[in-house]
Design an enzyme around this catalytic site. Structure first.
Site, PDB file in Angstrom:
ATOM      1  N   ALA A 145      40.758  22.404 -41.426  1.00 51.06           N
ATOM      2  CA  ALA A 145      39.990  21.689 -42.444  1.00 51.06           C
ATOM      3  C   ALA A 145      40.745  21.625 -43.766  1.00 51.06           C
ATOM      4  O   ALA A 145      40.701  20.610 -44.480  1.00 51.06           O
ATOM      5  CB  ALA A 145      38.635  22.365 -42.636  1.00 51.06           C
ATOM      6  N   LYS A 174      41.230  30.569 -27.634  1.00 50.18           N
ATOM      7  CA  LYS A 174      42.341  30.567 -28.601  1.00 50.18           C
ATOM      8  C   LYS A 174      41.947  31.319 -29.869  1.00 50.18           C
ATOM      9  O   LYS A 174      42.808  31.890 -30.546  1.00 50.18           O
ATOM     10  CB  LYS A 174      42.805  29.149 -28.906  1.00 50.18           C
ATOM     11  CG  LYS A 174      41.761  28.206 -29.478  1.00 50.18           C
ATOM     12  CD  LYS A 174      41.815  28.115 -30.975  1.00 50.18           C
ATOM     13  CE  LYS A 174      40.791  27.131 -31.513  1.00 50.18           C
ATOM     14  NZ  LYS A 174      40.781  27.064 -32.992  1.00 50.18           N
TER      15      LYS A 174
END
Length: 329
Positions: A141, A192
């Site tokens: 982001a 992950k």
């Protein structure tokens, strides 16, 4: 003009609102905190996350009424931490998502139920898989806020719908592509984050780049074994949605899971690390779900097991990594 509800007030929600509103979609942005909504109305930016991003209120409509936001939208993006999905959606009627497309920007699992967000939406809100999409990276982001070149993968069982959503995202700094592996992308995104925790712990323990490289390469094998066991199908795990997303989360300065892991490696307790970060590291919740799932699957997952032992059984990170390093090749 497309009407899109964005559920969540964090950094990833803010980044998606930026992308979509700049592409002239109408965004009905639900945020839990009334003060944050008022701040956004008054000053045109999120006071808590990515505060440098200025929103065009001609296209962004902030609200604390989730039912209203969802009711007027054709697309609904979920961008709250997985641990808070049930709480956030609780005010909604079970048919609230009828005929809408749901997009999960969540990289975690529903705690206690140990299921993917897509499975939760199908089970509790009757949203069919054909009306669901999932957003994968590699993409932080913070880099979207800086308008650095970014890539997104939209996973779905319906490629045509995924391509429609890709069109809403594409701009000069975001490229988006569809992929027909919704569940595989979701599971990979969950694991992950666990690997990023492990990389952070290794960094906190002062392991070097050589060990980190071995850790990540072994992690890819661990992910492959898990996906083959739970969702067997042909998939190229060297693609951006899999390996790319893992790499950016494992190595980036913006990775909250890596940051959280590094604090644990340096001696912080789980609670103190959570308080200091003031952000949710999805991997903390995810590792419990994956570990419990794997109690039935019996897949060889030494990295996941090590992280679980450290976070939930309070085994010393130094001791656990002494055991782990002999299991890596």
């Amino acid at each position: 003009m497309e009407k899109i509800a964005v559920i969540g007030g964090g950094s990833w929600a803010t980044a998606l609102v930026k992308i979509l509103s700049e592409n002239k979609s109408q965004i009905h942005w639900w945020m839990r905190n009334e003060n944050d909504v008022q701040h956004l109305v008054n000053y045109r930016h999120n006071p808590r996350y990515l505060s440098g991003v200025t929103m065009d209120l001609n296209y962004v409509k902030p609200t604390t009424d989730i039912a209203d936001a969802v009711a007027v939208a054709d697309w609904v993006i979920l961008a709250v931490p997985a641990a808070f999905v049930q709480q956030a959606l609780a005010p909604l009627h079970k048919n609230a998502f009828k005929d809408k497309v749901l997009i999960s920007a969540i990289k975690g699992m529903i705690p206690n139920e140990n299921i993917l967000v897509s499975d939760y939406l199908e089970r509790h809100y009757k949203v069919p898989n054909s009306h669901q999409l999932v957003v994968a990276g590699p993409c932080h982001a913070e880099e979207v806020a800086l308008e650095k070149q970014s890539y997104l993968t939209i996973g779905s069982h319906d490629i045509a719908t995924a391509e429609q959503f890709c069109e809403l995202l594409r701009n000069r700094y975001v490229k988006a592509n569809p992929l027909d592996d919704l569940d595989g992308i979701e599971y990979c995104a969950v694991i992950k984050n666990i690997i990023a925790l492990a990389c952070g712990i290794a960094h906190g323990l002062n392991y070097g780049d050589n060990f980190q490289a071995v850790l990540v390469s072994n992690a890819m094998l661990e992910i492959e074994r898990f996906l083959h066991s739970i969702l067997p199908m042909h998939r190229d795990l060297s693609g951006s949605a899999y390996l790319g997303d893992l790499l950016v989360t494992a190595y980036s300065q913006f990775s909250r899971n890596r940051t959280f892991g590094s604090m644990i490696g340096r001696g912080y307790s789980v609670k103190s690390a959570q308080v200091e970060m003031n952000m949710v590291a999805e991997g903390y919740y995810a590792v419990e779900s994956i570990y419990e799932l794997n109690n039935h699957l019996k897949v060889d997952m030494p990295i996941t097991t090590a992280v679980y032992h450290i976070l939930y059984e309070r085994i010393s990170p130094a001791v656990e990594f002494e055991i782990l390093k002999d299991k890596l090749r």
